[in-house]
Design a protein around this motif. Structure first.
Motif, PDB file in Angstrom:
ATOM      1  N   LEU A 164       0.832  -1.210   0.000  1.00 41.93           N
ATOM      2  CA  LEU A 164       0.000   0.000   0.000  1.00 41.93           C
ATOM      3  C   LEU A 164       0.863   1.254   0.000  1.00 41.93           C
ATOM      4  O   LEU A 164       0.564   2.232  -0.700  1.00 41.93           O
ATOM      5  CB  LEU A 164      -0.944   0.012   1.199  1.00 41.93           C
ATOM      6  N   GLY A 165       1.936   1.239   0.785  1.00 40.22           N
ATOM      7  CA  GLY A 165       2.847   2.381   0.818  1.00 40.22           C
ATOM      8  C   GLY A 165       3.480   2.646  -0.539  1.00 40.22           C
ATOM      9  O   GLY A 165       3.612   3.792  -0.971  1.00 40.22           O
ATOM     10  N   TRP A 166       3.862   1.584  -1.222  1.00 43.69           N
ATOM     11  CA  TRP A 166       4.471   1.703  -2.556  1.00 43.69           C
ATOM     12  C   TRP A 166       3.471   2.319  -3.544  1.00 43.69           C
ATOM     13  O   TRP A 166       3.766   3.305  -4.210  1.00 43.69           O
ATOM     14  CB  TRP A 166       4.914   0.333  -3.064  1.00 43.69           C
ATOM     15  N   PHE A 167       2.284   1.725  -3.635  1.00 43.41           N
ATOM     16  CA  PHE A 167       1.314   2.168  -4.634  1.00 43.41           C
ATOM     17  C   PHE A 167       0.715   3.533  -4.327  1.00 43.41           C
ATOM     18  O   PHE A 167       0.403   4.297  -5.242  1.00 43.41           O
ATOM     19  CB  PHE A 167       0.226   1.121  -4.858  1.00 43.41           C
ATOM     20  N   ALA A 168       0.557   3.855  -3.065  1.00 47.03           N
ATOM     21  CA  ALA A 168       0.043   5.180  -2.717  1.00 47.03           C
ATOM     22  C   ALA A 168       0.993   6.264  -3.192  1.00 47.03           C
ATOM     23  O   ALA A 168       0.573   7.273  -3.772  1.00 47.03           O
ATOM     24  CB  ALA A 168      -0.191   5.282  -1.210  1.00 47.03           C
ATOM     25  N   VAL A 169       2.274   6.064  -2.984  1.00 46.82           N
ATOM     26  CA  VAL A 169       3.256   7.065  -3.398  1.00 46.82           C
ATOM     27  C   VAL A 169       3.505   6.997  -4.908  1.00 46.82           C
ATOM     28  O   VAL A 169       3.837   8.007  -5.531  1.00 46.82           O
ATOM     29  CB  VAL A 169       4.566   6.910  -2.586  1.00 46.82           C
ATOM     30  N   ALA A 170       3.297   5.831  -5.513  1.00 46.77           N
ATOM     31  CA  ALA A 170       3.480   5.697  -6.965  1.00 46.77           C
ATOM     32  C   ALA A 170       2.538   6.619  -7.732  1.00 46.77           C
ATOM     33  O   ALA A 170       2.860   7.067  -8.830  1.00 46.77           O
ATOM     34  CB  ALA A 170       3.267   4.247  -7.395  1.00 46.77           C
ATOM     35  N   ARG A 171       1.405   6.931  -7.148  1.00 47.44           N
ATOM     36  CA  ARG A 171       0.473   7.854  -7.789  1.00 47.44           C
ATOM     37  C   ARG A 171       0.994   9.281  -7.733  1.00 47.44           C
ATOM     38  O   ARG A 171       0.542  10.148  -8.455  1.00 47.44           O
ATOM     39  CB  ARG A 171      -0.898   7.756  -7.118  1.00 47.44           C
ATOM     40  N   TRP A 172       1.925   9.525  -6.824  1.00 51.64           N
ATOM     41  CA  TRP A 172       2.466  10.866  -6.610  1.00 51.64           C
ATOM     42  C   TRP A 172       3.840  11.052  -7.253  1.00 51.64           C
ATOM     43  O   TRP A 172       4.148  12.104  -7.789  1.00 51.64           O
ATOM     44  CB  TRP A 172       2.535  11.118  -5.104  1.00 51.64           C
ATOM     45  N   SER A 173       4.672  10.001  -7.195  1.00 46.96           N
ATOM     46  CA  SER A 173       6.039  10.129  -7.686  1.00 46.96           C
ATOM     47  C   SER A 173       6.441   8.911  -8.513  1.00 46.96           C
ATOM     48  O   SER A 173       6.208   7.778  -8.099  1.00 46.96           O
ATOM     49  CB  SER A 173       7.001  10.260  -6.497  1.00 46.96           C
ATOM     50  N   PRO A 174       7.113   9.140  -9.647  1.00 49.65           N
ATOM     51  CA  PRO A 174       7.578   8.018 -10.460  1.00 49.65           C
ATOM     52  C   PRO A 174       8.948   7.484 -10.004  1.00 49.65           C
ATOM     53  O   PRO A 174       9.434   6.498 -10.535  1.00 49.65           O
ATOM     54  CB  PRO A 174       7.703   8.647 -11.857  1.00 49.65           C
ATOM     55  N   HIS A 175       9.547   8.085  -9.003  1.00 54.23           N
ATOM     56  CA  HIS A 175      10.902   7.738  -8.594  1.00 54.23           C
ATOM     57  C   HIS A 175      10.945   6.507  -7.689  1.00 54.23           C
ATOM     58  O   HIS A 175      10.251   6.438  -6.675  1.00 54.23           O
ATOM     59  CB  HIS A 175      11.568   8.926  -7.892  1.00 54.23           C
ATOM     60  N   PHE A 176      11.783   5.555  -8.072  1.00 54.27           N
ATOM     61  CA  PHE A 176      11.902   4.296  -7.340  1.00 54.27           C
ATOM     62  C   PHE A 176      12.234   4.521  -5.870  1.00 54.27           C
ATOM     63  O   PHE A 176      11.621   3.910  -4.990  1.00 54.27           O
ATOM     64  CB  PHE A 176      12.983   3.416  -7.988  1.00 54.27           C
ATOM     65  N   TRP A 177      13.206   5.359  -5.575  1.00 55.82           N
ATOM     66  CA  TRP A 177      13.656   5.529  -4.186  1.00 55.82           C
ATOM     67  C   TRP A 177      12.583   6.175  -3.308  1.00 55.82           C
ATOM     68  O   TRP A 177      12.480   5.857  -2.123  1.00 55.82           O
ATOM     69  CB  TRP A 177      14.969   6.309  -4.117  1.00 55.82           C
ATOM     70  N   VAL A 178      11.781   7.017  -3.876  1.00 57.26           N
ATOM     71  CA  VAL A 178      10.677   7.603  -3.116  1.00 57.26           C
ATOM     72  C   VAL A 178       9.646   6.520  -2.807  1.00 57.26           C
ATOM     73  O   VAL A 178       9.154   6.404  -1.675  1.00 57.26           O
ATOM     74  CB  VAL A 178      10.034   8.775  -3.889  1.00 57.26           C
ATOM     75  N   ARG A 179       9.352   5.696  -3.802  1.00 56.67           N
ATOM     76  CA  ARG A 179       8.370   4.626  -3.618  1.00 56.67           C
ATOM     77  C   ARG A 179       8.850   3.585  -2.614  1.00 56.67           C
ATOM     78  O   ARG A 179       8.089   3.155  -1.742  1.00 56.67           O
ATOM     79  CB  ARG A 179       8.082   3.941  -4.950  1.00 56.67           C
ATOM     80  N   ILE A 180      10.096   3.161  -2.735  1.00 56.06           N
ATOM     81  CA  ILE A 180      10.604   2.127  -1.828  1.00 56.06           C
ATOM     82  C   ILE A 180      10.707   2.660  -0.407  1.00 56.06           C
ATOM     83  O   ILE A 180      10.445   1.940   0.555  1.00 56.06           O
ATOM     84  CB  ILE A 180      11.947   1.524  -2.322  1.00 56.06           C
ATOM     85  N   THR A 181      11.051   3.926  -0.265  1.00 52.44           N
ATOM     86  CA  THR A 181      11.104   4.527   1.073  1.00 52.44           C
ATOM     87  C   THR A 181       9.717   4.532   1.699  1.00 52.44           C
ATOM     88  O   THR A 181       9.546   4.167   2.871  1.00 52.44           O
ATOM     89  CB  THR A 181      11.675   5.964   1.006  1.00 52.44           C
ATOM     90  N   SER A 182       8.713   4.898   0.920  1.00 58.66           N
ATOM     91  CA  SER A 182       7.344   4.883   1.424  1.00 58.66           C
ATOM     92  C   SER A 182       6.911   3.467   1.797  1.00 58.66           C
ATOM     93  O   SER A 182       6.298   3.249   2.844  1.00 58.66           O
ATOM     94  CB  SER A 182       6.389   5.455   0.383  1.00 58.66           C
ATOM     95  N   ALA A 183       7.236   2.503   0.953  1.00 60.74           N
ATOM     96  CA  ALA A 183       6.875   1.113   1.227  1.00 60.74           C
ATOM     97  C   ALA A 183       7.520   0.632   2.527  1.00 60.74           C
ATOM     98  O   ALA A 183       6.862   0.000   3.364  1.00 60.74           O
ATOM     99  CB  ALA A 183       7.299   0.220   0.070  1.00 60.74           C
ATOM    100  N   LEU A 184       8.789   0.961   2.707  1.00 64.64           N
ATOM    101  CA  LEU A 184       9.487   0.528   3.921  1.00 64.64           C
ATOM    102  C   LEU A 184       8.945   1.207   5.180  1.00 64.64           C
ATOM    103  O   LEU A 184       8.785   0.567   6.222  1.00 64.64           O
ATOM    104  CB  LEU A 184      10.986   0.780   3.782  1.00 64.64           C
ATOM    105  N   ILE A 185       8.661   2.486   5.075  1.00 64.82           N
ATOM    106  CA  ILE A 185       8.103   3.203   6.238  1.00 64.82           C
ATOM    107  C   ILE A 185       6.727   2.645   6.593  1.00 64.82           C
ATOM    108  O   ILE A 185       6.433   2.377   7.761  1.00 64.82           O
ATOM    109  CB  ILE A 185       8.027   4.721   5.969  1.00 64.82           C
ATOM    110  N   THR A 186       5.892   2.448   5.585  1.00 62.08           N
ATOM    111  CA  THR A 186       4.541   1.943   5.837  1.00 62.08           C
ATOM    112  C   THR A 186       4.597   0.527   6.404  1.00 62.08           C
ATOM    113  O   THR A 186       3.899   0.211   7.373  1.00 62.08           O
ATOM    114  CB  THR A 186       3.697   1.977   4.552  1.00 62.08           C
ATOM    115  N   ALA A 187       5.442  -0.323   5.830  1.00 66.20           N
ATOM    116  CA  ALA A 187       5.591  -1.694   6.336  1.00 66.20           C
ATOM    117  C   ALA A 187       6.169  -1.703   7.745  1.00 66.20           C
ATOM    118  O   ALA A 187       5.855  -2.592   8.544  1.00 66.20           O
ATOM    119  CB  ALA A 187       6.480  -2.503   5.400  1.00 66.20           C
TER     120      ALA A 187
END
Length: 167
Positions: free
Chosen positions: A129-152
């Motif tokens: 959920l963290g990955w996909f929520a941020v994917a709608r906002w940013s196309p950058h891998f590191w932003v998405r993975i950071t969000s996924a890790l924080i949410t998890a």
């Protein structure tokens, strides 16, 4: 409703703050319930009752909040419908961990396996959920993975607490 409309509704449902909050709530309730008996039935009952009560409280708060912003001219039915639509992610997010706990209750898998599997799946779902929520906002891998890790991490920290307290 068109297929695109249903997909948008589903996306809003699973990528909502309520879905993330619901998974964190479920994870916490599994840990708390396991301190009592360690049975998946106890975890299942605790999770279902807690999620339903929190959902009802969220819907109630959303309804009266919406009504209060209309200064006496609000429509109760519209306010209630809006609050349910806003909060439904909390219920939807709990379905997968509830199914996993049911596997323990029905003795398809051992209680402890069901409980740990629900905790691990919750943590993975939080990351997704963290990955996909941020994917709608940013196309950058590191932003998405950071969000996924924080949410998890929210689920992971609760699962880690279970490991420290129970073993």
């Amino acid at each position: 409703m068109t297929a695109t409309g249903r997909a948008d509704t589903m996306r809003r449902l699973v990528l909502s703050e309520e879905a993330i909050y619901g998974l964190i709530l479920v994870t916490g309730m599994i840990v708390v319930s396991n301190t009592l008996t360690g049975a998946s039935l106890n975890a299942l009952i605790t999770v279902v009752v807690t999620v339903v009560v929190f959902f009802a409280a969220h819907v109630y708060a959303g309804t009266i909040s919406h009504l209060s912003t209309n200064r006496g001219h609000g429509d109760l039915r519209l306010s209630l419908t809006a609050a349910i639509q806003h909060s439904i992610g909390m219920l939807a997010a709990s379905v997968i961990p509830i199914v996993i706990l049911l596997l323990g209750v029905s003795h398809v898998v051992d209680d402890e396996i069901a409980i740990w599997a629900a905790l691990i799946v919750d943590t993975v779902l939080l990351g997704v959920l963290g990955w996909f929520a941020v994917a709608r906002w940013s196309p950058h891998f590191w932003v998405r993975i950071t969000s996924a890790l924080i949410t998890a991490a929210f689920g992971g920290i609760i699962a880690l607490l279970k490991a420290l307290v129970h073993h």
